[in-house]
Design an enzyme around this catalytic site. Structure first.
Site, mmCIF file in Angstrom:
data_model
loop_
_atom_site.group_PDB
_atom_site.id
_atom_site.type_symbol
_atom_site.label_atom_id
_atom_site.label_comp_id
_atom_site.label_asym_id
_atom_site.label_seq_id
_atom_site.Cartn_x
_atom_site.Cartn_y
_atom_site.Cartn_z
ATOM 1 N N THR A 14 47.169 50.130 35.968
ATOM 2 C CA THR A 14 48.041 49.045 36.434
ATOM 3 C C THR A 14 47.690 47.730 35.730
ATOM 4 O OG1 THR A 14 48.151 50.111 38.595
ATOM 5 C CG2 THR A 14 48.804 47.802 38.512
ATOM 6 N N VAL A 15 46.429 47.313 35.814
ATOM 7 C CA VAL A 15 46.043 46.006 35.253
ATOM 8 C C VAL A 15 45.942 46.077 33.727
ATOM 9 C CG1 VAL A 15 44.375 44.128 35.344
ATOM 10 C CG2 VAL A 15 44.805 45.482 37.402
ATOM 11 N N LYS A 105 35.501 43.807 41.504
ATOM 12 C CA LYS A 105 34.654 43.144 42.529
ATOM 13 C C LYS A 105 33.557 44.074 43.030
ATOM 14 C CE LYS A 105 38.326 44.910 44.256
ATOM 15 N NZ LYS A 105 39.706 44.811 43.840
ATOM 16 N N GLU A 129 37.125 36.313 36.748
ATOM 17 C CA GLU A 129 38.113 35.557 37.545
ATOM 18 C C GLU A 129 39.026 36.485 38.346
ATOM 19 O OE1 GLU A 129 38.516 31.884 37.702
ATOM 20 O OE2 GLU A 129 39.427 32.818 39.441
ATOM 21 N N GLY A 134 43.255 38.072 42.644
ATOM 22 C CA GLY A 134 44.225 38.485 41.617
ATOM 23 C C GLY A 134 44.478 37.362 40.626
ATOM 24 N N ILE A 136 45.075 34.197 41.224
ATOM 25 C CA ILE A 136 44.739 32.830 41.668
ATOM 26 C C ILE A 136 43.459 32.366 40.988
ATOM 27 C CG2 ILE A 136 44.227 31.358 43.648
ATOM 28 C CD1 ILE A 136 45.402 33.460 45.460
ATOM 29 N N GLU A 190 43.910 49.871 46.380
ATOM 30 C CA GLU A 190 42.872 50.522 45.577
ATOM 31 C C GLU A 190 43.152 52.021 45.535
ATOM 32 O OE1 GLU A 190 40.325 48.723 43.993
ATOM 33 O OE2 GLU A 190 41.590 47.114 44.704
ATOM 34 N N LYS A 205 34.931 40.601 47.997
ATOM 35 C CA LYS A 205 35.422 39.324 47.459
ATOM 36 C C LYS A 205 34.753 38.140 48.146
ATOM 37 C CE LYS A 205 39.824 41.376 46.125
ATOM 38 N NZ LYS A 205 41.168 41.728 46.578
ATOM 39 N N GLY A 302 48.519 43.107 41.893
ATOM 40 C CA GLY A 302 49.673 43.476 41.072
ATOM 41 C C GLY A 302 49.324 43.349 39.602
#
Ligand code: NAP
Ligand code: HSE
Length: 431
Positions: A14-15, A105, A129, A134, A136, A190, A205, A302
Site C-alpha cells: 500500500t505505502v 512504528k 515521520e 500517517g 501529518i 494493519e 505511536k 492510506g
C-alpha cells in the site's frame, strides 16, 4: 557528473505503491527542491509475480542483500511492516552507511534506541515521520519547531482504522465486523487488525511521541492499553444523549508524578475539537509551556498520505547527501523520568450496568461508590431489559485505582447483574 541519488525500497504494498506514484508524478518538482534527481533503483518484495498497481522501472528482487550491498543505493526506505525482518534489515542498512527512512512504528517503538545508536555510529540519518499520524507532520515539529517548549501533554487520535470504525458506527449505525472489513479493504488497517482495534497500534505511536515530547524513553511496555472491542452500540447511543462522542484516545502527560502514557476509549464532549475528527483522520494536540495548545490534523493512514511523509523524509536524507551536512537530530531521550501507571491518573467515568429493578437498588449502588470515596455526578435509569434495569452513571473526577475498586464492589452486589461498560470522560469540561 551524474547527480542522481539512488534509493532502495523494502516493500511495494500500500505505502510502497504510494511512494512510487509520488516519485512518478512529482519527480521534477522534488528534484528542484533538493538539487538532485531521486531514483528508485530496486524494490524488495515477497512475490515477484504479484500484479502491482503502480508501474515503476525499478528492479524487483526477493533478496534483501541486492539492496543492502548495492554501493549505488544511498537511501533505504523500509515499508515491509512488522518487527522482523524489518528491524534486522534497517540495522544492516545503517551499518552499511545508508540513510534509512521508515513508516514502521513497531520497530521504532521497540528498537529505536539500538537503531539511533547505529545511525549515530555510522554518521547517517534515521527518519520515521510516517510512523505516527500517517501524512501529518508531527515528529519533526516536535523535535524541531517545538524544541524550546517544556511539553506537558500530547493527546490525540492516532489510529485511522478505529477512528473510521467508531465514526461509521456512530453516524451510520454500521456494526463492528462490517466496518472493520471496510477499513481493511481501504488499506488503513494493519495486516493483523487486532493491533488496530486492540489499541496496540496507537500504543506504539504514543510511546514514540511521549519519548520525543518528554525527552525520556517510553517503551511499549510502559503504555497502558485498552482497545475498542468492548464498546457496544448502546454506549454510542447513550453517549449521544449525553452530548458525548466516543473516540480511541492516546494520551501522554508529564506532571509532578512523572510521565504517563495510555490508550483507551474515551467520551469527549461533542464541542471538543477531537469530536469533529472523523473518518480516517487523525489529530494530535500538543501542550507546551511557551506555545500553549497546538493541534496537528490530517489523514492518519492510506497509501498517498503516508507516502507523502515518507517521500519528505527521503528528500530530507537526500538534502544531507547533496549538501554533505549532518544536521540531523537522532535520539532525544536525554533523561530518565519516572513512569507512573494509569492507576494514578484521574478523570470522570461513565459506567453502564444491569441491575434488579426494585426499591433499594439505587441506594446499594450509591453505597458501593461511596465506600471508595467516588462521588456520583448523575445516575440515569435508561430502560428495562427483561425484568432488569439498565443504569448509566457518571462520576465526578476520581482516581483510577479508587474507581476500579468501586467497580469491583459494585460487581459483587447481589442486586447488580452485570457491569457492562466503563469508559473515561476526557476533556477540559470534564476536569
Ligand atoms: P503492505 O501493503 O502489507 O505491504 C508490505 C510490502 O512488503 C509488500 O510489498 C510485501 O511484498 C513486502 N514484504 C513484506 N514482508 C516481506 C518479506 N519478509 N520479504 C520481502 N518483502 C516483504 O503494508 P503497508 O500497508 O504498505 O505498510 C507498510 C508499513 O507502513 C508498515 O510498517 C505500516 O505499519 C506502515 N504504515 C502503513 C499505513 C497504511 O495506511 N497502510 C499508514 C502508516 C504507516 P509482496 O507485495 O510481494 O507481498
Ligand atoms: N493501521 C494504522 C491506522 C495505519 O489505522 O492508523 C497507520 O499507522
Amino acid at each position: 557528473m551524474d547527480n542522481t541519488i539512488q534509493i532502495g525500497l523494502l516493500g511495494f504494498g500500500t505505502v510502497g505503491g504510494g511512494v512510487a506514484q509520488i516519485f512518478q508524478s512529482n519527480a521534477a518538482m522534488m528534484a528542484r527542491k533538493i538539487g538532485a534527481d531521486l531514483h528508485i533503483k530496486k524494490i524488495l518484495v515477497r512475490d515477484l509475480k504479484k500484479p502491482r498497481a503502480v508501474q515503476c522501472d525499478a528492479q524487483l528482487t526477493t533478496d534483501p542483500a541486492e539492496i543492502l550491498n548495492d554501493p549505488d543505493i544511498q537511501i533505504v526506505v523500509e515499508l515491509l511492516g512488522g518487527e522482523e525482518p524489518a528491524h534486522s534489515l534497517m540495522l544492516a542498512a545503517l551499518q552499511n552507511g545508508k540513510h534509512v527512512v521508515t513508516a514502521n512504528k513497531d520497530v521504532i517503538a521497540r528498537h529505536g534506541r539500538e537503531l539511533f545508536a547505529a545511525a549515530e555510529q555510522h554518521g547517517v540519518n534515521l527518519l520515521f515521520e510516517a510512523s505516527v499520524g500517517g501524512g501529518i507532520p508531527i515528529i519533526r515539529p516536535l523535535k524541531r519547531c517545538l524544541a524550546a517548549n517544556r511539553v506537558t501533554e500530547v493527546m490525540g487520535i492516532v489510529n485511522g482504522t478505529t477512528n473510521y470504525m467508531l465514526d461509521k458506527m456512530t453516524t451510520d449505525g454500521v456494526d463492528f465486523a462490517t466496518v472493520l472489513a471496510e477499513a481493511q479493504a481501504k488499506g488503513f488497517a494493519e495486516a493483523d487488525p487486532t493491533a488496530d482495534v486492540g489499541g496496540w497500534d496507537a500504543a506504539r505511536k504514543i510511546a514514540i511521541l511521549a519519548s520525543i515530547a518528554f525527552g525520556t524513553r517510553v517503551s511499549l511496555e510502559d503504555v497502558s492499553v485498552e482497545g475498542i472491542t468492548r464498546i457496544e452500540p448502546e454506549d454510542i447511543d447513550y453517549g449521544r444523549e449525553l452530548d458525548y462522542v466516543v473516540k480511541l484516545l492516546a494520551i501522554a502527560q508529564e506532571n509532578e508524578k512523572g510521565v504517563n502514557a495510555r490508550v483507551h476509549p474515551a467520551f469527549i464532549h461533542k464541542s471538543h475539537p477531537l469530536a469533529a475528527v472523523r473518518d480516517v483522520f487523525n489529530a494530535i494536540f500538543v501542550r507546551g509551556d511557551a506555545v500553549g495548545d497546538a493541534m496537528f490534523y490530517g489523514r492518519g493512514a492510506g497509501a498517498m498520505p503516508t507516502a507523502s511523509a515518507v517521500c519528505a523524509d527521503v528528500m530530507e536524507a537526500a538534502r544531507e547527501i547533496c549538501f554533505h551536512s549532518s544536521s540531523h537530530i537522532l535520539c532525544t531521550c536525554f533523561e530518565e523520568k519516572r513512569i507512573f501507571s494509569i492507576a494514578e491518573t484521574e478523570s470522570p467515568y461513565y459506567i453502564r450496568l444491569l441491575a434488579e429493578d426494585r426499591p433499594g437498588v439505587m441506594a446499594a449502588i450509591a453505597g458501593a461508590f461511596g465506600s471508595q470515596q467516588v462521588s456520583l455526578n448523575s445516575v440515569i435509569q435508561k430502560r428495562r431489559v427483561g425484568n432488569r434495569a439498565e443504569i448509566v452513571l457518571i462520576t465526578y473526577k476520581v482516581n483510577d485505582a479508587d474507581l476500579q475498586l468501586a467497580v469491583q464492589t459494585l460487581a459483587g452486589l447481589s442486586v447488580v447483574n452485570k457491569v457492562s461498560t466503563v469508559i473515561r470522560v476526557v476533556g477540559d469540561d470534564a476536569e
